[in-house]
Design a protein around this motif. Sequence first.
Motif, short mmCIF file in Angstrom:
data_model
loop_
_atom_site.label_atom_id
_atom_site.label_comp_id
_atom_site.label_asym_id
_atom_site.label_seq_id
_atom_site.Cartn_x
_atom_site.Cartn_y
_atom_site.Cartn_z
N ARG A 122 0.83 -1.20 0.00
CA ARG A 122 0.00 0.00 0.00
C ARG A 122 0.87 1.26 0.00
O ARG A 122 1.81 1.36 0.77
CB ARG A 122 -0.93 0.01 1.21
N GLY A 123 0.52 2.19 -0.89
CA GLY A 123 1.25 3.45 -1.00
C GLY A 123 2.53 3.36 -1.81
O GLY A 123 3.16 4.36 -2.08
N ARG A 124 2.91 2.14 -2.19
CA ARG A 124 4.14 1.95 -2.97
C ARG A 124 3.78 1.76 -4.45
O ARG A 124 2.64 1.50 -4.80
CB ARG A 124 4.89 0.73 -2.45
N SER A 125 4.79 1.86 -5.29
CA SER A 125 4.59 1.67 -6.72
C SER A 125 3.99 0.30 -6.99
O SER A 125 4.40 -0.70 -6.41
CB SER A 125 5.93 1.80 -7.44
N ILE A 126 3.02 0.26 -7.89
CA ILE A 126 2.41 -1.01 -8.28
C ILE A 126 3.46 -1.96 -8.83
O ILE A 126 3.35 -3.17 -8.72
CB ILE A 126 1.26 -0.78 -9.30
N LEU A 127 4.53 -1.41 -9.40
CA LEU A 127 5.57 -2.26 -9.96
C LEU A 127 6.36 -3.00 -8.88
O LEU A 127 6.98 -4.01 -9.16
CB LEU A 127 6.50 -1.45 -10.85
N GLN A 128 6.32 -2.51 -7.64
CA GLN A 128 6.99 -3.25 -6.56
C GLN A 128 6.33 -4.61 -6.35
O GLN A 128 6.98 -5.57 -5.95
CB GLN A 128 6.95 -2.45 -5.25
N VAL A 129 5.03 -4.68 -6.64
CA VAL A 129 4.32 -5.96 -6.53
C VAL A 129 4.97 -6.98 -7.46
O VAL A 129 5.04 -8.16 -7.14
CB VAL A 129 2.82 -5.76 -6.88
N PHE A 130 5.47 -6.52 -8.59
CA PHE A 130 6.12 -7.41 -9.55
C PHE A 130 7.63 -7.49 -9.34
O PHE A 130 8.23 -8.53 -9.49
CB PHE A 130 5.83 -6.96 -10.99
N ARG A 131 8.24 -6.36 -8.99
CA ARG A 131 9.70 -6.31 -8.87
C ARG A 131 10.22 -7.25 -7.78
O ARG A 131 11.17 -7.98 -8.00
CB ARG A 131 10.16 -4.89 -8.58
N GLU A 132 9.61 -7.22 -6.62
CA GLU A 132 10.17 -7.99 -5.51
C GLU A 132 10.14 -9.50 -5.73
O GLU A 132 11.13 -10.15 -5.44
CB GLU A 132 9.53 -7.56 -4.20
N PRO A 133 9.07 -10.07 -6.26
CA PRO A 133 9.14 -11.51 -6.56
C PRO A 133 10.14 -11.83 -7.68
O PRO A 133 10.79 -12.87 -7.66
CB PRO A 133 7.73 -11.89 -6.99
#
Length: 145
Positions: A122-133
């Motif tokens: 929450r509040g972070r870039s939507i791309l972090q959802v993809f970047r971290e995995p």
Amino acid sequence: MHPKVAALLTVVREIVEAEICRLLATPDAWFSKVLIFNKLIRGTAPQLTQILGEFVSDAFDGLLDELLASTETNRDDLGSRVRQAVDEQLMHAERALKNDPAFSAWYRVPDEFAHEDFVGYRGRSILQVFREPLRPTCSPDTGTH
């Protein structure tokens, strides 16, 4: 939908439809059927995910080494090229999302988003959802490793 996912969905659909038919045939057994459905969703589905993951890992175990040997590339070189390609694509997507007014509202995961898979984002870039995995060694803020 990917054909493999569609095939698995077909199998699960058949199981669920068979359970519904049993429930309709013996409505007085509804309580046990509710437990069966709950077990399917909460117990069988995660188990299926785990077992399929293990099977796929075992099936492909050693294949990468075999492919790398045939191309005279080592794991470090391939890993480096893959990481670079992923980083470039994510940076390109991030720039496009930030700079396009049509997507700027969707750039960050909304604070009110309650889905358990996204709460930490929450509040972070939507791309972090993809970047971290994809790149678990990346720093969430800088993209460096």
